[in-house]
Structures are given as structure tokens and as C-alpha cells.
Enzyme design. Structure first.
Site, PDB file in Angstrom:
ATOM      1  N   CYS A   2      -5.210 -15.312 -21.336  1.00 21.70           N
ATOM      2  CA  CYS A   2      -5.954 -16.186 -22.238  1.00 21.70           C
ATOM      3  C   CYS A   2      -7.442 -15.866 -22.183  1.00 21.70           C
ATOM      4  O   CYS A   2      -8.031 -15.798 -21.115  1.00 21.70           O
ATOM      5  CB  CYS A   2      -5.773 -17.672 -21.948  1.00 21.70           C
ATOM      6  SG  CYS A   2      -4.109 -18.252 -22.151  1.00 21.70           S
ATOM      7  N   ARG A  27      -6.831  -9.999 -23.016  1.00 26.64           N
ATOM      8  CA  ARG A  27      -6.369 -11.013 -22.060  1.00 26.64           C
ATOM      9  C   ARG A  27      -5.146 -11.773 -22.566  1.00 26.64           C
ATOM     10  O   ARG A  27      -4.457 -12.432 -21.794  1.00 26.64           O
ATOM     11  CB  ARG A  27      -7.494 -12.009 -21.760  1.00 26.64           C
ATOM     12  CG  ARG A  27      -8.682 -11.384 -21.076  1.00 26.64           C
ATOM     13  CD  ARG A  27      -9.714 -12.434 -20.770  1.00 26.64           C
ATOM     14  NE  ARG A  27      -9.284 -13.284 -19.675  1.00 26.64           N
ATOM     15  CZ  ARG A  27      -9.663 -13.121 -18.422  1.00 26.64           C
ATOM     16  NH1 ARG A  27     -10.480 -12.153 -18.108  1.00 26.64           N
ATOM     17  NH2 ARG A  27      -9.242 -13.932 -17.480  1.00 26.64           N
ATOM     18  N   TRP A  73      -2.187 -16.321 -24.228  1.00 25.97           N
ATOM     19  CA  TRP A  73      -0.971 -15.714 -23.664  1.00 25.97           C
ATOM     20  C   TRP A  73      -0.098 -16.895 -23.260  1.00 25.97           C
ATOM     21  O   TRP A  73      -0.432 -17.631 -22.338  1.00 25.97           O
ATOM     22  CB  TRP A  73      -1.337 -14.847 -22.464  1.00 25.97           C
ATOM     23  CG  TRP A  73      -0.186 -14.069 -21.902  1.00 25.97           C
ATOM     24  CD1 TRP A  73       0.224 -12.824 -22.281  1.00 25.97           C
ATOM     25  CD2 TRP A  73       0.708 -14.478 -20.848  1.00 25.97           C
ATOM     26  NE1 TRP A  73       1.305 -12.439 -21.532  1.00 25.97           N
ATOM     27  CE2 TRP A  73       1.634 -13.424 -20.653  1.00 25.97           C
ATOM     28  CE3 TRP A  73       0.822 -15.631 -20.062  1.00 25.97           C
ATOM     29  CZ2 TRP A  73       2.649 -13.488 -19.702  1.00 25.97           C
ATOM     30  CZ3 TRP A  73       1.833 -15.686 -19.115  1.00 25.97           C
ATOM     31  CH2 TRP A  73       2.736 -14.627 -18.948  1.00 25.97           C
ATOM     32  N   ASN A  99      -7.205 -22.035 -20.035  1.00 24.24           N
ATOM     33  CA  ASN A  99      -6.517 -20.870 -19.475  1.00 24.24           C
ATOM     34  C   ASN A  99      -5.926 -21.327 -18.148  1.00 24.24           C
ATOM     35  O   ASN A  99      -6.655 -21.837 -17.298  1.00 24.24           O
ATOM     36  CB  ASN A  99      -7.547 -19.742 -19.270  1.00 24.24           C
ATOM     37  CG  ASN A  99      -6.953 -18.526 -18.607  1.00 24.24           C
ATOM     38  OD1 ASN A  99      -5.735 -18.384 -18.523  1.00 24.24           O
ATOM     39  ND2 ASN A  99      -7.820 -17.637 -18.145  1.00 24.24           N
ATOM     40  N   GLY A 100      -4.626 -21.208 -17.964  1.00 24.71           N
ATOM     41  CA  GLY A 100      -4.018 -21.635 -16.705  1.00 24.71           C
ATOM     42  C   GLY A 100      -2.785 -22.478 -16.959  1.00 24.71           C
ATOM     43  O   GLY A 100      -2.245 -22.480 -18.071  1.00 24.71           O
ATOM     44  N   GLU A 483       4.693   4.693 -10.872  1.00 29.82           N
ATOM     45  CA  GLU A 483       3.633   4.408 -11.844  1.00 29.82           C
ATOM     46  C   GLU A 483       3.952   5.044 -13.205  1.00 29.82           C
ATOM     47  O   GLU A 483       3.722   4.436 -14.248  1.00 29.82           O
ATOM     48  CB  GLU A 483       2.291   4.901 -11.281  1.00 29.82           C
ATOM     49  CG  GLU A 483       1.084   4.740 -12.188  1.00 29.82           C
ATOM     50  CD  GLU A 483       0.792   3.316 -12.638  1.00 29.82           C
ATOM     51  OE1 GLU A 483       1.391   2.364 -12.112  1.00 29.82           O
ATOM     52  OE2 GLU A 483      -0.033   3.155 -13.559  1.00 29.82           O
ATOM     53  N   LYS A 487       4.300   2.874 -16.617  1.00 28.74           N
ATOM     54  CA  LYS A 487       3.491   3.142 -17.824  1.00 28.74           C
ATOM     55  C   LYS A 487       4.395   3.248 -19.054  1.00 28.74           C
ATOM     56  O   LYS A 487       4.106   2.697 -20.096  1.00 28.74           O
ATOM     57  CB  LYS A 487       2.698   4.443 -17.694  1.00 28.74           C
ATOM     58  CG  LYS A 487       1.486   4.414 -16.831  1.00 28.74           C
ATOM     59  CD  LYS A 487       0.297   3.635 -17.343  1.00 28.74           C
ATOM     60  CE  LYS A 487       0.341   2.189 -16.977  1.00 28.74           C
ATOM     61  NZ  LYS A 487       0.087   1.712 -15.711  1.00 28.74           N
ATOM     62  N   GLU A 490       5.997  -0.206 -19.992  1.00 27.56           N
ATOM     63  CA  GLU A 490       4.993  -1.168 -20.464  1.00 27.56           C
ATOM     64  C   GLU A 490       4.640  -0.960 -21.924  1.00 27.56           C
ATOM     65  O   GLU A 490       4.536  -1.920 -22.677  1.00 27.56           O
ATOM     66  CB  GLU A 490       3.682  -0.992 -19.669  1.00 27.56           C
ATOM     67  CG  GLU A 490       3.598  -1.729 -18.379  1.00 27.56           C
ATOM     68  CD  GLU A 490       2.261  -1.483 -17.691  1.00 27.56           C
ATOM     69  OE1 GLU A 490       1.681  -2.458 -17.212  1.00 27.56           O
ATOM     70  OE2 GLU A 490       1.795  -0.326 -17.614  1.00 27.56           O
ATOM     71  N   HIS A 506      21.931   8.079  -4.151  1.00 26.40           N
ATOM     72  CA  HIS A 506      22.546   6.801  -3.782  1.00 26.40           C
ATOM     73  C   HIS A 506      22.655   5.846  -4.965  1.00 26.40           C
ATOM     74  O   HIS A 506      22.695   4.634  -4.772  1.00 26.40           O
ATOM     75  CB  HIS A 506      21.756   6.167  -2.634  1.00 26.40           C
ATOM     76  CG  HIS A 506      21.684   7.057  -1.436  1.00 26.40           C
ATOM     77  ND1 HIS A 506      22.767   7.314  -0.643  1.00 26.40           N
ATOM     78  CD2 HIS A 506      20.670   7.792  -0.949  1.00 26.40           C
ATOM     79  CE1 HIS A 506      22.420   8.155   0.314  1.00 26.40           C
ATOM     80  NE2 HIS A 506      21.151   8.466   0.149  1.00 26.40           N
ATOM     81  N   LYS A 605      -3.619  -8.430 -19.595  1.00 26.04           N
ATOM     82  CA  LYS A 605      -4.394  -7.565 -18.702  1.00 26.04           C
ATOM     83  C   LYS A 605      -4.610  -8.199 -17.347  1.00 26.04           C
ATOM     84  O   LYS A 605      -4.571  -7.538 -16.322  1.00 26.04           O
ATOM     85  CB  LYS A 605      -5.749  -7.276 -19.369  1.00 26.04           C
ATOM     86  CG  LYS A 605      -6.654  -6.349 -18.585  1.00 26.04           C
ATOM     87  CD  LYS A 605      -6.182  -4.937 -18.723  1.00 26.04           C
ATOM     88  CE  LYS A 605      -6.922  -3.977 -17.829  1.00 26.04           C
ATOM     89  NZ  LYS A 605      -6.052  -2.839 -17.472  1.00 26.04           N
TER      90      LYS A 605
HETATM   91  C1  G6P Z   1      -1.073  -7.044 -15.130  1.00 28.74           C
HETATM   92  C2  G6P Z   1      -1.589  -5.830 -15.864  1.00 28.74           C
HETATM   93  C3  G6P Z   1      -1.355  -4.580 -15.024  1.00 28.74           C
HETATM   94  C4  G6P Z   1      -1.981  -4.733 -13.650  1.00 28.74           C
HETATM   95  C5  G6P Z   1      -1.491  -6.008 -12.949  1.00 28.74           C
HETATM   96  C6  G6P Z   1      -2.309  -6.297 -11.692  1.00 28.74           C
HETATM   97  O1  G6P Z   1       0.310  -7.004 -15.062  1.00 28.74           O
HETATM   98  O2  G6P Z   1      -0.950  -5.705 -17.117  1.00 28.74           O
HETATM   99  O3  G6P Z   1      -1.934  -3.449 -15.669  1.00 28.74           O
HETATM  100  O4  G6P Z   1      -1.673  -3.623 -12.863  1.00 28.74           O
HETATM  101  O5  G6P Z   1      -1.627  -7.134 -13.809  1.00 28.74           O
HETATM  102  O6  G6P Z   1      -3.621  -6.599 -12.080  1.00 28.74           O
HETATM  103  P1  G6P Z   1      -4.881  -6.417 -11.173  1.00 28.74           P
HETATM  104  O7  G6P Z   1      -6.035  -6.804 -12.055  1.00 28.74           O
HETATM  105  O8  G6P Z   1      -4.726  -7.351 -10.010  1.00 28.74           O
HETATM  106  O9  G6P Z   1      -4.958  -5.000 -10.736  1.00 28.74           O
END
Ligand code: G6P
Length: 610
Positions: A2, A27, A73, A99-100, A483, A487, A490, A506, A605
Site C-alpha cells: 500500500c 507498493r 494491496w 496501510n497495514g 533465485e 524470478k 514471480e 530424490h 515490493k
Molecule cells: C517481497 C518482494 C520481494 C522481496 C521480499 C523481501 O516479496 O516482492 O522482491 O525479496 O518481499 O523484501 P525485503 O525488502 O525484506 O528484501
């Protein structure tokens, strides 16, 4: 999670708020709305992106010198026009953006319903609006006082901006758990959930602390805590280049951030490495040197991509600092009653510095007496302020929701930290000293790795319609496999799994057939031969192998369908290069599939709720 913007001053509020919302859209982007005060409170809100709101409000009266906006969000209540913020109290006297999560909203709502309140939305925020109104009406008190009393009755997290029609000269702002920054301008204030919409108006910012309420008029601010004790806020200078917040000629922020990595990694290591003495200097850790030297165990806590960086950190700390390491998802660590003993150091890794679970893990670790460090990107965010010491990664603003340059800068920071502590402990070796020197070469090698872009476009074209992907690696490259898979899922919504290459036997091997793309990270290191065997096992089952190898590799060339050659470097620094083609692969596949790369569905984010 948010985005919040508020404005009060002599200029027209709406364009400032709208522009701020666009900057904050990373956000949250389920819906957007504004409230403007001009005699009455006008609310315009729509499900969808900020651009939908902009179109909707195009023919509306938006004249006003104070107001607030929100990009959402969704937590409570599906994305819809009704559930969008701002929310009005029943009489229309209070408008609120939030927000929250208000955790006890159901109990509060029940009480308010029994007192005759009705609700238009399914949100916890509307409950709070009516709770404030209830205290305001029944106690004959100021709006700020009603907010303070209401917040004393609330369980949960919030970043809030509130307008009261009866007291039109002020914005009321509050924070617990969700960040609020107040930009102090000349005869105006810009309030936001982070500094990005503020810096184009002023660099002077107050970061509200938890349990603080601010009353902001166009010429003044007063901050008090929830017990009504006046606080002395600290005005901080925030330096952020405006162009760092723009796409700068790229199609997407993610693309820009991938290509920025030679510079962002250079910024992370700048001034911290001495090539003559082959040593590292981390100013943020100087005060805790002794505790680091004597540490018995490191516990790394993080979420998402930062957790993958933490896994690389585990290998680095064990190799160069010879310290036992545990890597924890912050969300698991916080609820497990973890055992923290004397000599334990907890290191929280977070790009945003705001992730709710990581923050909670920090609080627990501090309560239990650990030394707590932060590795963060956003300067002045909550985690660096809550930790005893730490290292900023200086990657610059990361706007694309899928993290890219923050990951490489986190790994660079962890590498430097492990070498720094190795020196403190006397575990450094001639090899580790060479790694210090090699780090300086990394930005140039990343630049060369980015030249693989054209090849990755071609490979992406071939695999863009795949429904599954496997990513395999060993040692330092296992977290890179995780990772790479993250990616891809996502941003392209293709199911992908990362696995330690040897574990494939396994389980995942059952998935392999002629339709399964398998990305191997098979660079030259002590695991190379083993990885090549795993690769053969996949090739024998007709899996379609894409291999990331070290420049000049000839063995894998004969086994894999596609080979991507990256420059040679120290084995512990390979993640910094190997992740680049994986970022590019997922980026191009997502673009080809028509996905919204910078704002993937359902993600945000910065996750400030648990
Ligand atoms: C969200 C974002 C990710 C990020 C994660 C942790 O899920 O979409 O890209 O890695 O939060 O966020 P941080 O700001 O704590 O690295």
C-alpha cells in the site's frame, strides 16, 4: 505494501498526490483513490491502477490545497471500488487511508454495529474510521485526540493519514509497523509511505516512529506518542537522485535495474575495499568489532530474494569467517520461540528495510539479548533504525517488484562482511585475500555478462510457452538456482522450482521429459564434475538443458542444448555473475508472455503485513 501520499500547503494537492501515487505504485496496485478537502471531503477511488483513477477523475473537480491518496494491496476485502481507500466514517466527517491490518477489527466492528454504525466496505480500515468517529462524537474532543484514543484500542499494524472535515487545516498521521515519512517543505508538507514521492519537493524528512501520531498543518508539525507525551522529531536529510526513480529510457524498471548492476555493485563496494592491503573496511560494523570477532553463531533472517542472498551468506561466512551459520525465514523464526544464546549474532537482510516478518524477528532477537545487525538498501528505513549496527548496500532505489540489483548488492555486502570478519578473527588466508581483489573486478565482469542479452532473448523465445522449469545448482550456485526459479515464477507465472542439483534424484527427476527445460548452473568449481554428472542424468532423460558455464568450457557444450558462458571469477563470487542470465531469461520470457513485469499480479515490493 500500500502506498500512501498526503499533501497540505499552498499548491494544488491533486497533481502532487497523483504523481506521488505513480511513484509508489510498486507498493500495491489493486486499486487507487484520493480524498480532497475543499469545504467538503471529495473522494474518488477506483479498482485498478493509478491510471484508471486518473482517467476517472479527469472530469471531476479536484481543486484543493490538501488531500491524500492511496494505492492498495488488498488484505481485508477483495479489490473493488468500495474496498478502495480512502474510507469515510459514517457521518462523512473523517476520511482515512491505511496501510497495514487492524487485527481486532471483527470485535470492533461488532461493537460499532450494535451502536448503529453501518459499513459500505469489507475493510478493517472503515472500522477504524468509525471507531475514531465514535470517540470524537461521544467525548467532545479534538480529532487528533479521538485518533489517539482509537489507536489505543486497536491491535495490529498501521500507517495512517486522516482528514477531519471539522478541522480542515490539518492532516493527522500515525504509525505502528507500517512506515510513514513526513517531508518538511517551505509552507507545505508531503507525507508518504516512503521517501520516493517526497524527494522531488523536499529532502528534509521526519520518519515517524512506531506508536507516534503527528498533527501536520501547512506551517507546523507536532508529534506525540500514544500516551499523549510530546515527542521531539528528528528531521533527516534524504539524498535521492530523481533520475534514480525514473525508467531512464528502459521499457521497465526491472530491465533498468538488471542493467544497472555494474554500477550498483560498484556503489556497494566503493570505499570499502583496499586493493593494496587486500582488506575490507565496513564503517557500520566498527563499533561491534569485538562482538563479531567473538561471535559463536550467526543467524541470518530474511524473506524472499533477501533470503536467497542469506543462503549465499551462509556459504561465505562459513568459508571465510569460520562461523556456524543458520539461515531462517523471518516468518518461521519469529513464531518458533528460537533459542538465542550468548555470542549469537542475528543478521537481518532486507532490501526495503520494512518487511514486517523481518522486523518482528529483529524484535525477538533483541529481546533475547542478541546483537542484531541489518543489511539493507533503503536508507532510514525501519530495520536499520531498529538494529544495533549494520551495512547499507547502496544499490539505489529498486522499483521493480522482482528484486534484482538488491540481490547482487546484498551478496557483495555479505562477501565483504565475511572477509572483514575473517580478518578480525584471523581466519583470512591468501585465497580469501585474492577474493577481496576479485570483488573489485566484479562490476566489469557483470557488464560483460550483460552482453549475453541477445542470446537470452533467443533462448527466451524458444521457452516462453513452457509450463514448468527446473533450476539446479550446487554449493554457492544452489541459492542462485532458487533465485532463478523465483524470478521466473514471480514475473512470468510459469511454475519453476530450484533444487540442489544432487537432490534432483530424490524427486524432481520424475518430472523430466522432453518438455522440461532444466537450467543448470555448472560453472568451474569444486562441484563441477558432480554437476556435469547430474546434467548427464537430465540429458539422458531428454530434458532440455540450458547451462550456465564458465567461459571456455568445452565439456558441457557437448551435453547441453544451450550454453551461456559467463566470465571466470572466484567460486564464492560466481552468484554475482550467474544470477544475471537468469534475471534476463525471466525478464524476456515475461515480456514475451505479455506479463506486467514491474507489477506482477498479487505481489508487492515491500510486505509490511505478516
Ligand atoms: C517481497 C518482494 C520481494 C522481496 C521480499 C523481501 O516479496 O516482492 O522482491 O525479496 O518481499 O523484501 P525485503 O525488502 O525484506 O528484501
Amino acid at each position: 505494501m500500500c502506498g500512501i501520499v498526503g499533501y497540505i500547503g499552498d499548491r494544488q494537492a491533486y497533481p502532487i498526490i497523483l504523481n506521488g501515487l505513480k511513484r509508489l505504485e510498486y507498493r500495491g496496485y489493486d486499486s487507487a483513490g484520493v480524498a480532497l478537502l475543499n469545504g467538503d471531503i471529495q473522494i474518488y477511488k477506483k479498482k485498478g491502477k493509478v491510471s484508471v483513477l486518473e482517467e476517472y477523475a479527469a472530469d471531476k473537480d479536484v481543486t484543493s490545497k490538501m488531500g491524500m491518496g492511496h494505492t492498495r494491496w488488498a488484505t481485508h476485502g477483495a479489490p473493488s471500488d468500495e474496498n478502495s481507500h480512502p474510507h469515510l466514517s459514517m457521518s462523512g466527517n473523517f476520511a482515512i487511508i491505511h496501510n497495514g491490518i487492524i487485527e481486532n477489527y471483527a470485535t470492533l466492528k461488532k461493537e460499532l454495529l450494535s451502536r448503529g454504525y453501518s459499513f459500505k466496505s469489507a475493510t478493517d480500515t472503515e472500522v477504524l474510521a468509525n471507531l475514531i468517529e465514535d470517540f470524537y462524537i461521544n467525548n467532545n474532543i479534538s480529532a487528533a485526540e479521538a485518533v489517539r484514543i482509537a489507536l489505543n484500542n486497536v491491535v495490529g499494524a498501521y500507517g495512517l493519514v486522516i482528514i477531519c472535515k471539522d478541522e480542515p487545516e490539518k492532516l493527522i498521521v500515525a504509525r505502528r509497523g507500517s512506515p510513514i515519512a513526513i517531508g518538511v517543505g517551505d509552507g507545505e508538507y508531503i507525507i508518504a509511505s516512503d521517501a520516493t514521492p517526497i524527494v522531488e519537493h523536499t529532502n528534509d524528512v521526519i520518519y515517524l516512529n512506531d506508536d507516534e501520531i503527528a498533527v501536520v498543518t501547512k506551517n507546523s508539525h507536532t508529534v506525540m506518542n500514544l500516551h499523549n507525551v510530546l515527542q521531539t522529531p528528528h528531521i533527516q536529510r534524504v539524498e535521492m537522485e530523481l533520475e534514480a526513480l525514473e525508467k531512464g529510457g528502459y521499457d521497465h524498471f526491472m530491465q533498468k535495474e538488471i542493467f544497472e548492476q555494474p554500477r550498483s555493485i560498484a556503489d556497494s563496494i566503493r570505499g570499502r575495499i583496499n586493493p593494496e592491503t587486500k582488506s575490507v573496511w565496513l564503517g557500520g560494523l566498527v563499533d561491534v568489532r569485538e562482538q563479531l570477532r567473538d561471535a559463536k553463531r550467526f543467524i541470518l533472517v530474511a524473506c524472499g530474494t533477501s533470503w536467497h542472498a542469506a543462503l549465499v551468506g551462509e556459504y561465505l561466512f562459513e568459508e571465510y569467517a569460520r562461523i556456524p551459520v543458520e539461515v531462517e525465514y523471518a516468518s518461521e523464526f519469529r513464531y518458533r520461540n528460537p533459542i538465542i544464546e550468548k555470542g549469537d549474532v542475528v543478521i537481518a537482510i532486507s532490501q526495503s528495510g520494512e518487511t514486517a516478518d523481518t522486523m518482528a524477528a529483529i524484535h525477538i532477537a533483541k529481546e533475547k539479548g542478541a546483537l542484531v545487525l541489518g543489511i539493507c538498501n533503503v536508507v532510514g528505513s525501519s530495520i536499520p533504525r531498529a538494529t544495533h549496527a549494520g551495512v547499507y548496500i547502496h544499490a539505489g532505489p529498486e522499483i521493480g517488484v522482482a528484486s534484482t540489483k538488491a540481490f547482487t548488492s546484498q551478496v557483495a555486502a555479505l562477501a565483504m562482511m565475511s572477509l572483514y570478519i575473517g580478518d578480525l578473527k584471523g581466519t583470512s588466508t591468501p585465497t580469501s585475500r585474492e577474493v577481496v581483489k576479485e570483488l573489485i573486478q566484479i562490476p566489469e565482469k557483470v557488464r560483460r555478462t550483460l552482453e549475453l542479452n541477445t542470446e537470452l532473448i533467443q533462448i527466451s523465445e524458444i521457452f516462453k510457452d513452457a509450463t514448468n522449469f527446473l533450476y539446479l545448482g550446487r554449493g554457492y550456485n544452489f541459492p542462485v538456482a532458487l533465485e532463478g526459479a523465483l524470478k521466473l515464477k514471480e514475473i512470468s507465472y510459469i511454475h519453476a522450482e530450484g533444487y540442489p542439483a544432487a537432490e534432483m534424484k530424490h524427486g524432481p527427476i520424475a518430472l523430466i521429459d522432453e518438455n522440461m527445460p532444466v537450467v543448470f548452473i555448472a560453472t568451474k568449481d569444486e562441484y563441477y564434475e558432480k554437476v556435469v554428472s547430474n546434467l548427464q542424468e537430465v540429458a539422458a532423460r531428454k530434458g532440455r538443458v540450458i547451462a550456465i558455464v564458465t567461459e571456455g568450457d568445452t565439456v558441457v557444450k557437448n551435453l547441453a542444448e544451450f550454453v551461456i558462458e559467463i566470465p571466470e571469477t572466484a567460486h564464492s563470487l560466481v552468484p554475482l555473475l550467474a544470477v544475471i542470465p537468469l534475471q534476463l531469461l525471466s525478464y524476456h520470457i515475461a515480456v514475451m508472455r505479455g506479463c506486467n513485469v514491474d507489477q506482477p499480479r498479487n505481489l508487492a515490493k515491500s510486505v509490511t503485513v505478516e
